[in-house]
Design an enzyme around this catalytic site. Structure first.
Site, PDB file in Angstrom:
ATOM      1  N   GLN A   1       0.845  -1.198   0.000  1.00  0.00           N
ATOM      2  CA  GLN A   1       0.000   0.000   0.000  1.00  0.00           C
ATOM      3  C   GLN A   1       0.880   1.247   0.000  1.00  0.00           C
ATOM      4  OE1 GLN A   1      -3.617  -0.431   0.546  1.00  0.00           O
ATOM      5  NE2 GLN A   1      -3.720   1.657  -0.146  1.00  0.00           N
ATOM      6  N   PHE A   2       1.416   1.613  -1.152  1.00  0.00           N
ATOM      7  CA  PHE A   2       2.310   2.769  -1.225  1.00  0.00           C
ATOM      8  C   PHE A   2       1.609   4.062  -0.830  1.00  0.00           C
ATOM      9  CE2 PHE A   2       0.361   3.015  -5.373  1.00  0.00           C
ATOM     10  CZ  PHE A   2       0.303   4.369  -5.646  1.00  0.00           C
ATOM     11  N   THR A   3       0.285   4.092  -0.926  1.00  0.00           N
ATOM     12  CA  THR A   3      -0.453   5.309  -0.595  1.00  0.00           C
ATOM     13  C   THR A   3      -0.401   5.656   0.896  1.00  0.00           C
ATOM     14  OG1 THR A   3      -2.551   4.117  -0.407  1.00  0.00           O
ATOM     15  CG2 THR A   3      -2.008   5.069  -2.566  1.00  0.00           C
TER      16      THR A   3
END
Length: 150
Positions: free
Chosen positions: A78-80
């Site tokens: 989940q890079f966000t």
């Protein structure tokens, strides 16, 4: 590393219409990796997650770790989680690690978490468009950041 850990009754991840992984009771872990993360961050986070005592004992008190309920874990990249929203309304993900850093650390994290749990963990697919379903149990949601250990 940043993680959002949700206690779930069940969770799954679907990619292109096919279920890639699904679990019963346990944790859904959304994992964000930044440029500064190392194997030390992996080890600290794995230890914290498997030791997290948020499952009910026989007195209905959150007192048991995941192994005590024979729980499962699903890990989704989940890079966000490293979104910067300070300037304007369109988030920037400049702090999120590049693939050459994040992919090996994600794989190492999943392998070490599986080893610590004593069973395979479910995964998504790094960089894919994933549909994640879950039933949050409690709800219990805990955020951890390896750069804020205190």
């Amino acid at each position: 590393m940043r993680a959002v850990i949700q206690r779930v009754s069940h969770a799954s991840v679907t990619i292109e219409g096919k279920v890639k992984s699904s679990i019963g009771a346990g944790f859904l872990v959304l994992l964000g990796i930044c440029e500064e993360d190392t194997n030390e961050d992996v080890d600290w986070l794995v230890k914290k997650i498997v030791g997290l005592r948020v499952f009910d004992d026989d007195q209905h008190v959150m007192n048991l770790p995941i192994a005590s309920i024979d729980g499962e874990i699903l890990v989704i990249s989940q890079f966000t989680l490293f979104a910067s929203y300070k300037k304007g309304n369109r988030p920037s993900w400049l702090r999120a690690a590049r693939h050459e850093i994040s992919v090996p650390l994600y794989e190492t994290f999943c392998a070490r978490l599986s080893e610590a749990l004593g069973k395979p963990v479910g995964t998504g697919e790094f960089g894919a468009d994933m549909k994640v379903e879950l039933l949050n149990d409690g709800p219990v949601t805990i955020c951890m950041d390896t750069k804020n250990k205190e």
